[in-house]
Scaffold this motif. Sequence first.
Motif, PDB file in Angstrom:
ATOM      1  N   THR A 102     -70.976 -14.291  40.300  1.00  0.00           N
ATOM      2  CA  THR A 102     -71.022 -13.495  39.059  1.00  0.00           C
ATOM      3  C   THR A 102     -70.593 -14.324  37.839  1.00  0.00           C
ATOM      4  O   THR A 102     -71.322 -14.388  36.845  1.00  0.00           O
ATOM      5  CB  THR A 102     -70.126 -12.240  39.169  1.00  0.00           C
ATOM      6  OG1 THR A 102     -70.344 -11.642  40.437  1.00  0.00           O
ATOM      7  CG2 THR A 102     -70.438 -11.248  38.078  1.00  0.00           C
ATOM      8  N   ASP A 139     -79.799 -10.822  40.400  1.00  0.00           N
ATOM      9  CA  ASP A 139     -78.710 -11.070  41.338  1.00  0.00           C
ATOM     10  C   ASP A 139     -79.037 -10.424  42.680  1.00  0.00           C
ATOM     11  O   ASP A 139     -79.698  -9.388  42.729  1.00  0.00           O
ATOM     12  CB  ASP A 139     -77.397 -10.520  40.767  1.00  0.00           C
ATOM     13  CG  ASP A 139     -76.173 -11.028  41.538  1.00  0.00           C
ATOM     14  OD1 ASP A 139     -76.264 -12.100  42.177  1.00  0.00           O
ATOM     15  OD2 ASP A 139     -75.133 -10.351  41.494  1.00  0.00           O
ATOM     16  N   GLU A 140     -78.552 -11.034  43.743  1.00  0.00           N
ATOM     17  CA  GLU A 140     -78.802 -10.524  45.102  1.00  0.00           C
ATOM     18  C   GLU A 140     -80.290 -10.245  45.309  1.00  0.00           C
ATOM     19  O   GLU A 140     -80.690  -9.160  45.745  1.00  0.00           O
ATOM     20  CB  GLU A 140     -77.956  -9.260  45.356  1.00  0.00           C
ATOM     21  CG  GLU A 140     -76.472  -9.518  45.070  1.00  0.00           C
ATOM     22  CD  GLU A 140     -75.562  -9.180  46.236  1.00  0.00           C
ATOM     23  OE1 GLU A 140     -76.067  -8.820  47.314  1.00  0.00           O
ATOM     24  OE2 GLU A 140     -74.339  -9.319  46.058  1.00  0.00           O
TER      25      GLU A 140
HETATM   26 MG    MG Z   1     -72.524 -11.105  43.623  1.00  0.00          MG
END
Ligand code: MG
Length: 238
Positions: free
Chosen positions: A76, A179-180
């Motif tokens: 992050t 993200d992900e």
């Molecule tokens: Mg993460």
Amino acid sequence: EQEVDEYRKGLAIRVSGFDVPKPIKLFEECGFSTALMGAITKQGYEKPTTIQCQALPIVLSGRDVIGIAKTGSGKTAAFVLPMIVHIMDQPELDKGEGPVGVICAPTRELAHQIYLEAKKFAKPYGIRVGAVYGGVSKLDQFKELKAGCEVVVATPGRLIDLLKMKALTMLRATYLVLDEADRMFDLGFEPQMRSIVGQIRPDRQTLLFSATMPYKVERLAREILSDPVRVTVGEVGM
Ligand code: MG
Ligand code: ADP
């Protein structure tokens, strides 16, 4: 150069791509402002995690990045900190409209965690972070976006809803994070991801983070990133 290779090897970092910036050892090497360094210290981050050591200098250089590292490795901050720098670099930030930074995550919980982290680093600058995900009133989100946000943290479905409602414009969005990405695919969000990417100007900086790198994620990355640097930490599943 050999020293850099040894340092990467010691941290189990692998990189590929052209002209990869070298990894850092300390946040102080990032050229962050005093305010941002203060926020980092306040978070209790003393030194960068492995993925941060390599991803931060690359993202800060403006390159597209594919970042692959397991959950809990600090991905992050690897995209949030350079995003703050990117936003503060925009001329006439107060005059434009719509988010500069757009972060997509597969679930409400993940989006919320990113939202909280982004807010901490955005706060010293007065950068407004909007949360755009299910389980929260759409009307409230509409109003929040209309009032103005420099960053939007979103799940794909809700972001598309709000784009359709013209709650926000992507005209000046130049920093996109998926993200992900592997979980986005698992949850069937490929069409939504493609729709969102298609609404953001092609001269953006694009970052894709994932814990695993199956072929379908690889294929999407190849389509939507430009001359990316790939950073892998540790062993990674397909
Ligand atoms: Mg993460
Ligand atoms: P990932 O996205 O890779 O799963 P997160 O970004 O959620 O990982 O970070 C995992 C945890 O590590 C979080 O609690 C975060 O606050 C913490 N963390 C991140 N970077 C650092 C750092 N440089 N030093 C100490 N803790 C950190």
